[in-house]
Design a protein around this motif. Structure first.
Motif, PDB file in Angstrom:
ATOM      1  N   GLN A  15       0.832  -1.194  -0.061  1.00 23.05           N
ATOM      2  CA  GLN A  15      -0.034  -0.034   0.047  1.00 23.05           C
ATOM      3  C   GLN A  15       0.836   1.186   0.094  1.00 23.05           C
ATOM      4  O   GLN A  15       0.500   2.441  -0.688  1.00 23.05           O
ATOM      5  CB  GLN A  15      -0.972   0.041   1.250  1.00 23.05           C
ATOM      6  N   TYR A  80      -9.498  14.725   2.384  1.00 22.84           N
ATOM      7  CA  TYR A  80     -10.234  13.604   2.543  1.00 22.84           C
ATOM      8  C   TYR A  80     -11.931  13.450   2.591  1.00 22.84           C
ATOM      9  O   TYR A  80     -12.569  12.496   2.348  1.00 22.84           O
ATOM     10  CB  TYR A  80      -9.682  12.598   3.580  1.00 22.84           C
ATOM     11  N   ARG A 107      -8.039   9.542  -3.503  1.00 15.62           N
ATOM     12  CA  ARG A 107      -9.262   9.379  -3.306  1.00 15.62           C
ATOM     13  C   ARG A 107      -9.928   8.268  -4.289  1.00 15.62           C
ATOM     14  O   ARG A 107     -10.520   7.399  -3.824  1.00 15.62           O
ATOM     15  CB  ARG A 107     -10.336  10.596  -3.350  1.00 15.62           C
ATOM     16  N   CYS A 110      -8.485   4.929  -3.405  1.00 14.03           N
ATOM     17  CA  CYS A 110      -9.388   4.552  -2.237  1.00 14.03           C
ATOM     18  C   CYS A 110     -10.664   3.974  -2.661  1.00 14.03           C
ATOM     19  O   CYS A 110     -10.814   2.843  -2.294  1.00 14.03           O
ATOM     20  CB  CYS A 110      -9.402   5.807  -1.215  1.00 14.03           C
ATOM     21  N   GLY A 117      -8.346   1.897   0.475  1.00 22.33           N
ATOM     22  CA  GLY A 117      -9.364   2.784   1.200  1.00 22.33           C
ATOM     23  C   GLY A 117      -9.538   2.625   2.727  1.00 22.33           C
ATOM     24  O   GLY A 117      -9.637   3.815   3.587  1.00 22.33           O
ATOM     25  N   ILE A 120      -6.407   3.788   4.339  1.00 19.94           N
ATOM     26  CA  ILE A 120      -6.120   5.493   4.262  1.00 19.94           C
ATOM     27  C   ILE A 120      -7.195   5.994   5.003  1.00 19.94           C
ATOM     28  O   ILE A 120      -6.579   6.757   6.000  1.00 19.94           O
ATOM     29  CB  ILE A 120      -6.175   5.892   2.862  1.00 19.94           C
TER      30      ILE A 120
END
Length: 152
Positions: A15, A80, A107, A110, A117, A120
């Motif tokens: 990741q 976010y 985003r 994610c 996602g 994060i």
């Protein structure tokens, strides 16, 4: 640096590698404003070297420094959460080198990978909680009759 404010600390190696593929290296001179409270939030940074001070606008007064961020720490979380507007301001307290990330691209990553996602979201949520606590303590230290009663 605390793991609470380090975005990459909660990510797997894969990741982290995936996130770093969309990073670009940037630098800021001391005194450079990275962002202003209330403006559009479309990027974020992970500090490589130097320090960034987060501050809070207080009408009729000088901005209050809330927290100082350094190596490995996340600068910016407003990217976010809609409406994607900065909740604090930030200024380079020393020369800063950082990895910069495009918020829309992250985003989208994610949204396309639920596991990524969630990782994060967990890290950003921890940063928000930490910054809220730090802001509360700082404001109590500045304006409460007896301060917060605790040190940061």
């Amino acid at each position: 640096m605390t793991s609470t404010t380090n975005l990459a600390a909660g990510l797997t190696a894969g990741q982290r590698e995936r996130l770093m593929r969309v990073a670009r290296e940037v630098s800021f001179e001391s005194g450079t404003r990275l962002f202003e409270e209330g403006l559009r939030s479309d990027r974020f940074w992970i500090v490589r070297t130097g320090t960034v001070v987060l501050d809070l606008h207080i009408p009729g007064r000088r901005a209050a420094a809330v927290e100082t961020l350094g190596h490995g720490e996340l600068v910016g979380w407003s990217w976010y959460f809609p409406p994607y507007v900065w909740h604090l301001g930030a200024e380079a307290a020393s020369p800063v080198r950082a990895h910069e990330f495009d918020a829309e691209a992250v985003r989208a990553m994610c949204a396309g990978d639920p596991e990524f996602g969630r990782a994060i979201a967990d890290r950003v949520g921890r940063v928000v909680a930490h910054r809220l606590h730090a802001s509360r303590i700082r404001l109590l230290d500045l304006y409460a009759p007896y301060g917060s009663g605790s040190a940061l």
